[in-house]
Design an enzyme around this catalytic site. Structure first.
Site, short mmCIF file in Angstrom:
data_model
loop_
_atom_site.label_atom_id
_atom_site.label_comp_id
_atom_site.label_asym_id
_atom_site.label_seq_id
_atom_site.Cartn_x
_atom_site.Cartn_y
_atom_site.Cartn_z
N TYR A 32 1.25 12.49 15.65
CA TYR A 32 2.49 13.09 16.11
C TYR A 32 2.48 13.29 17.62
O TYR A 32 1.45 13.12 18.27
CB TYR A 32 2.74 14.43 15.39
CG TYR A 32 1.88 15.59 15.88
CD1 TYR A 32 0.53 15.66 15.58
CD2 TYR A 32 2.44 16.61 16.64
CE1 TYR A 32 -0.24 16.74 16.02
CE2 TYR A 32 1.67 17.70 17.08
CZ TYR A 32 0.34 17.75 16.77
OH TYR A 32 -0.43 18.80 17.21
N ARG A 51 0.30 8.15 24.87
CA ARG A 51 -0.68 8.86 24.01
C ARG A 51 -0.40 8.56 22.54
O ARG A 51 -1.33 8.42 21.74
CB ARG A 51 -0.65 10.36 24.29
CG ARG A 51 -1.73 11.10 23.50
CD ARG A 51 -1.83 12.56 23.89
NE ARG A 51 -0.62 13.31 23.59
CZ ARG A 51 -0.41 14.58 23.92
NH1 ARG A 51 -1.35 15.25 24.57
NH2 ARG A 51 0.71 15.19 23.61
N ARG A 99 0.02 4.52 -5.95
CA ARG A 99 -0.92 5.43 -6.59
C ARG A 99 -1.80 6.05 -5.51
O ARG A 99 -2.02 5.43 -4.48
CB ARG A 99 -1.82 4.67 -7.58
CG ARG A 99 -1.20 4.51 -8.96
CD ARG A 99 -2.11 3.68 -9.86
NE ARG A 99 -2.21 2.31 -9.36
CZ ARG A 99 -1.27 1.39 -9.53
NH1 ARG A 99 -0.17 1.69 -10.21
NH2 ARG A 99 -1.42 0.18 -9.04
N HIS A 102 -7.35 6.34 -1.33
CA HIS A 102 -7.69 6.60 0.06
C HIS A 102 -7.52 5.37 0.95
O HIS A 102 -7.13 5.48 2.11
CB HIS A 102 -9.13 7.11 0.17
CG HIS A 102 -9.32 8.49 -0.38
ND1 HIS A 102 -9.15 8.80 -1.70
CD2 HIS A 102 -9.67 9.65 0.23
CE1 HIS A 102 -9.39 10.09 -1.89
NE2 HIS A 102 -9.71 10.63 -0.73
N LYS A 147 -4.01 12.64 18.25
CA LYS A 147 -3.07 13.71 17.92
C LYS A 147 -2.67 13.55 16.45
O LYS A 147 -1.57 13.11 16.11
CB LYS A 147 -1.86 13.68 18.87
CG LYS A 147 -1.21 15.06 19.00
CD LYS A 147 -0.38 15.18 20.23
CE LYS A 147 0.46 16.44 20.28
NZ LYS A 147 -0.25 17.71 20.14
N GLU A 179 -11.48 23.17 23.80
CA GLU A 179 -10.06 23.40 24.12
C GLU A 179 -9.59 24.60 23.33
O GLU A 179 -10.40 25.38 22.84
CB GLU A 179 -9.22 22.14 23.81
CG GLU A 179 -9.31 21.68 22.37
CD GLU A 179 -8.45 20.46 22.07
OE1 GLU A 179 -7.50 20.19 22.81
OE2 GLU A 179 -8.74 19.79 21.07
N LEU A 203 -8.10 17.08 22.83
CA LEU A 203 -6.88 16.30 23.00
C LEU A 203 -6.62 16.09 24.49
O LEU A 203 -6.67 17.07 25.26
CB LEU A 203 -5.69 17.03 22.37
CG LEU A 203 -4.42 16.17 22.37
CD1 LEU A 203 -4.47 15.17 21.23
CD2 LEU A 203 -3.18 17.03 22.25
N1 PDD Z 1 -0.14 20.95 20.87
N2 PDD Z 1 -4.96 20.54 22.42
C1 PDD Z 1 -4.43 20.67 21.19
C2 PDD Z 1 -5.34 20.80 20.02
C3 PDD Z 1 -3.03 20.73 21.03
O1 PDD Z 1 -2.50 20.85 19.80
C4 PDD Z 1 -2.20 20.65 22.18
C5 PDD Z 1 -0.70 20.70 22.10
C6 PDD Z 1 -2.80 20.50 23.44
C7 PDD Z 1 -1.99 20.38 24.71
O2 PDD Z 1 -1.42 19.09 24.82
P1 PDD Z 1 -0.06 18.85 25.62
O3 PDD Z 1 -0.26 19.42 26.97
O4 PDD Z 1 0.10 17.38 25.63
O5 PDD Z 1 1.03 19.56 24.85
C8 PDD Z 1 -4.18 20.45 23.52
C9 PDD Z 1 1.27 20.80 20.64
C10 PDD Z 1 2.15 21.44 21.66
C11 PDD Z 1 1.58 21.20 19.22
O6 PDD Z 1 0.79 20.81 18.35
O7 PDD Z 1 2.60 21.84 18.97
#
Ligand code: PDD
Length: 285
Positions: A32, A51, A99, A102, A147, A179, A203
């Protein structure tokens, strides 16, 4: 009416339906993006689409759309949403299977979903007060650079913060900062900005890149390297960054003040640089 996009059609969000056999639903098999939109202009769209491509490559799923197709789909969602500032969510899954199995289906028909919600960035009072965070061991998998929609670990970790009345969980893996549960984390020590290096354990945040670019542009000393837990706990300032939270100061960690316990002077500068940059980008269109 809230408009959504699903597999080629624009329709009211409440009418969007996917198969119960969708691999996104049964396996979390998809990726996503969350794209902030200011005054109906997507922010850093090319970077978000790049990304998305890396995430799709990482899970071996063909991109169902070209960048231009994505831009036109996103353009329509953005144009028809109620508010000017939005958070556009898009997700691509490996689609339905006959079905439960995996292994990938022989013929993959991806499910593409998109919607927009009003973007609620932190109000000025919150930026002025800062937020509290807790820390936790990062027990996620080893491809946090993708992501992925498989966010159970992130949800469990974020809930630790919510249970403690805090805004975010700062994740530590093997003694180093990775993070946040849904954000990237920066530290400041003696006027130097510290950021973990991008790798498979975090991420690669789009906001993270903006912050590092702004630091470089304004001559803020910066070290991108492993950040040991002791430096997180001893930091003068901690910040979290994300597309929806922008840059937000963390003023308490695990109940102890970060630095002075108030948003620091380096944050104040970065906040101004970020807001100025955002306005510039929007003005240039
Ligand atoms: N999440 N690390 C993680 C695990 C995240 O889920 C996010 C952002 C970030 C920051 O990434 P960015 O600057 O590209 O938004 C870092 C989004 C906002 C979400 O899942 O809603």
């Amino acid at each position: 009416m809230t408009l959504a996009y699903l597999n080629g059609s624009f329709l009211p969000l409440a009418e969007a339906r996917v198969s119960a056999m969708d691999r996104g639903f049964l396996f979390g098999d998809g990726v996503y993006e969350v794209i902030p939109v200011y005054s109906r202009r997507p922010f850093r769209l090319d970077e978000h689409l790049a990304r998305l491509q890396r995430s799709l490559d990482g899970i071996r799923l063909a991109n169902p759309h070209t960048a231009d197709e994505w831009k036109s789909l996103i353009g329509r969602i953005v144009a028809e949403a109620d508010s000017d500032d939005q958070s556009v969510y898009l997700q691509v899954t490996r689609g339905p299977m006959e079905r439960r199995n995996h292994a990938f289906p022989q013929t993959v028909v991806p499910t593409v979903f998109m919607n927009a919600e009003p973007l609620v960035t932190p109000p000025p009072e919150l930026c002025a007060a800062g937020v509290a965070a807790v820390s936790a061991a990062d027990f996620r998998w080893l491809r946090c650079d993708l992501k992925s929609i498989s966010l159970l670990a992130n949800c469990l970790l974020r809930q630790l913060a919510v249970d403690a009345g805090c805004a975010e969980t700062v994740l530590l893996r093997d003694g180093f900062l990775s993070e946040g549960a849904a954000s990237n984390i920066f530290a400041v020590k003696d006027g130097v900005l510290l950021a973990p290096e991008k790798n498979h354990l975090m991420l690669p945040g789009i906001t993270y890149d903006v912050v590092l670019e702004l630091a470089a542009a304004h001559g803020l000393p910066c070290q991108v390297r492993d950040v040991p837990e002791a430096e997180v706990r001893g930091a003068d300032e901690l910040w979290l960054t994300s597309s929806t939270k922008e840059v937000l100061p963390i003023v308490a960690l695990d109940g102890r003040p970060v630095g002075s316990g108030r948003p620091g002077p380096v944050f104040a500068k970065m906040f101004d640089w970020y807001q100025h940059y955002k306005r510039e980008v929007m003005r240039r269109g």
